[in-house]
Design an enzyme around this catalytic site. Structure first.
Site, PDB file in Angstrom:
ATOM      1  N   GLU A  55       0.841  -1.192   0.000  1.00 31.70           N
ATOM      2  CA  GLU A  55       0.000   0.000   0.000  1.00 31.70           C
ATOM      3  C   GLU A  55       0.876   1.241   0.000  1.00 31.70           C
ATOM      4  O   GLU A  55       1.937   1.249   0.639  1.00 31.70           O
ATOM      5  CB  GLU A  55      -0.929  -0.010   1.222  1.00 31.70           C
ATOM      6  CG  GLU A  55      -1.957  -1.122   1.184  1.00 31.70           C
ATOM      7  CD  GLU A  55      -2.994  -1.012   2.306  1.00 31.70           C
ATOM      8  OE1 GLU A  55      -2.941  -0.024   3.083  1.00 31.70           O
ATOM      9  OE2 GLU A  55      -3.851  -1.905   2.413  1.00 31.70           O
ATOM     10  N   HIS A 105      -8.272   1.286   1.399  1.00 28.25           N
ATOM     11  CA  HIS A 105      -8.114   1.200   2.855  1.00 28.25           C
ATOM     12  C   HIS A 105      -9.041   2.196   3.555  1.00 28.25           C
ATOM     13  O   HIS A 105      -8.601   3.058   4.329  1.00 28.25           O
ATOM     14  CB  HIS A 105      -6.661   1.438   3.265  1.00 28.25           C
ATOM     15  CG  HIS A 105      -6.294   0.746   4.540  1.00 28.25           C
ATOM     16  ND1 HIS A 105      -5.069   0.153   4.744  1.00 28.25           N
ATOM     17  CD2 HIS A 105      -6.983   0.539   5.691  1.00 28.25           C
ATOM     18  CE1 HIS A 105      -5.026  -0.389   5.960  1.00 28.25           C
ATOM     19  NE2 HIS A 105      -6.178  -0.151   6.549  1.00 28.25           N
TER      20      HIS A 105
END
Length: 530
Positions: A265, A283
């Site tokens: 990420e 997220h």
């Protein structure tokens, strides 16, 4: 009297303004500096006692090395992948998170993704806004009467279960820590992982990323799932083998998957992107206004409690100690640290194990902070920067076996704490109590009854119990220019082995130790410092 400076806290990530307000209300100095580079953070972190972060700040070993005054790191949120917890523990820094502030938000996001998969909402939205009207293309499935498999039934998982039951789904769960009683209370069925994989129409993951859970939905386990299963992950990237999931979606074995978290990420590229039946969000599990406010408030309150009262809440590397417990436990922890320090100074680095026993009033208390305090005293023989946070780490590093024992019995004292260490010569123990529930006192040392305060500079002497010894000892100290504060004596039997614990007003140098060892009948002399 010199004023004690107020603790200082740095907020290094974007956080709701209420966090800074709480710090100031509690009398702490606070600086808000979101967006610092790593080098900028290292340049200023040395001036702070506390650090409040979200996911952007990386608290690495070298950042911690640049922070000699840092006592606590608080993560506004659940995941602490951006904090080097072993390095923080070694440096004596408490690491906290806020595991409950965004629980509802994350659970609701999982439910939202489950609906998105069931009714193909993202694809239908794109198609419709493109001017198409593909009503027959998007044939969804109902959630009612479907089986939801939870991998992890903790705080967030249990909320998902409650919402799913409200949708009239059947809920089964795999969680080694889920008790049958808790499963019954939640209204769900506890199963083994293979059973869940075979039965679930939907699978949602709610477990931390550990060595045991990493890749829990591997290619092998994905092959065990029911054909047409739909999978949701709002927990941690790495729980699912992403390449295997891509293959299962392409083959049609998995009908749909929705991921809010990824191995890497920010996930700017992924083989999963563009795969039919795949839904992705960046997220967003904790991304609601309410959650952002909640976690900011909670992390500020937790850091402020720790820096002002010693309260420890939601810590990941030290026993929790509520702000209400802290005042009551503080004298016990002072006693515990003194006893640990005493036996550590006397037995040096020969210890292979330690047992911490509590009885009487102490037996009703939270024993974990007491144990940590004993180890903090004991480990001073290894390090001069030891505290309650890194002491258990140091003990484990040195292979020290640590045991806790709780006795409900009432003994000679209303409360008693005993520390027993294992040495090559066998077990040796010291014991202490509290006078008036506040003042620590030593009451036994290596089987000999004695009453003494453990404070400042002291001398421990083992000698043969014989007439005139105390006079000779006093004379020797007087000749060395050492003034006696208190004199505490004990012995096994008349004429046998005796001990003296003498508090003195100045440091005992090597020459004085040699003079005391030369006295007739002296077996051991050891200067102590508390």
């Amino acid at each position: 009297m010199k004023d004690i400076p107020m603790p200082k806290v740095l907020i290094s990530d974007q956080m709701d303004p209420k966090a800074a307000e709480i710090f100031r209300e509690r009398g702490l100095e606070v600086d808000e500096r979101p967006g610092l580079s790593k080098d900028e953070l290292k340049a200023i972190i040395g001036g702070y006692d506390g650090l409040a972060i979200r996911s952007a700040t990386k608290v690495t070993a070298d950042v911690l090395e640049a922070a000699p005054n840092l006592k606590v790191v608080g993560r506004a949120g659940i995941g602490v992948d951006n904090v080097d917890i072993p390095a923080a523990s070694a440096k004596g820094v408490v690491v906290m998170n806020t595991p409950f502030g965004n629980s509802i938000t994350t659970a609701e996001h999982a439910i939202a993704l489950m609906f998105a998969l069931a009714r193909q909402l993202p694809e239908a939205d794109v198609s419709t806004q493109a001017g198409k009207w593909e009503k027959n293309r998007f044939m969804g499935v109902e959630l009612t009467a479907k089986t939801l498999g939870l991998i992890g039934a903790g705080n967030i998982g249990s909320i998902v279960a409650d919402r799913a039951l409200g949708l009239r789904m059947r809920v089964i769960a795999y969680d080694p820590f889920l008790t049958p009683e808790r499963a019954l209370q939640l209204g769900i069925e506890k199963v083994e992982l293979d059973d869940l994989l075979a039965r679930a129409d939907f699978i949602t993951l709610h477990t931390p990323l550990t060595d045991q859970t990493r890749g829990i939905l591997s290619a092998e386990n994905l092959a065990k799932t029911k054909k047409g299963v739909r999978i949701i992950n709002c927990a941690r990237g790495g729980l699912i083998d992403e390449a295997a999931l891509k293959a299962a979606l392409d083959s049609g074995h998995v009908a749909g998957a929705a991921l809010d978290v990824f191995v890497e990420e920010p996930a700017k590229q992924s083989a999963l992107f563009g795969t039919p039946g795949f839904v992705a969000t960046p997220h967003l599990g904790a991304s609601t206004t309410e959650a952002q406010v909640n976690v900011a408030i909670q992390v500020a309150e937790q850091i402020a409690d720790f820096l002002t009262t010693g309260g420890v809440t939601n810590a990941l590397n030290v026993p929790s100690l509520s702000a209400e417990e802290a005042p009551k436990l503080r004298p016990y922890m002072q006693l515990a640290e003194k006893l640990g320090s005493l036996v550590g100074q006397l037995e040096g680095q020969r210890m292979t194990g330690v047992a911490i026993e509590v009885e009487g009033a102490a037996a009703s208390l939270n024993q974990k902070p007491i144990t940590a305090a004993v180890l903090a005293g004991l480990m001073q023989v290894y390090s001069d920067t030891v505290n309650m946070v890194n002491a258990p780490f140091l003990a484990k590093e040195r292979g020290l076996d640590v045991r806790e024992v709780r006795h409900d019995r009432e003994g000679d004292y209303h409360t008693l704490l005993r520390v027993t260490v294992t040495t090559p010569e066998g077990q040796k123990s010291v014991a202490g109590t509290l006078f008036a529930n506040t003042a620590p006192r030593l009451v036994e040392i290596f089987g000999i009854k004695v009453e003494a305060e453990l404070d400042g500079e002291m001398i421990y002497i083992v000698n043969e119990d014989a007439p005139g010894f105390i006079g000779r000892l006093g004379t020797a100290l007087g000749e060395a220019g050492v003034n006696i504060g208190t004199f505490n004596l004990g012995r096994h039997t008349a004429g046998g082995e005796a001990v003296a614990l003498v508090s003195v007003d100045s440091h005992i140098d090597g020459a004085t130790v040699a003079a005391l060892k030369a006295l007739p009948g002296v077996k051991r002399v050891k200067p102590l410092r508390f």
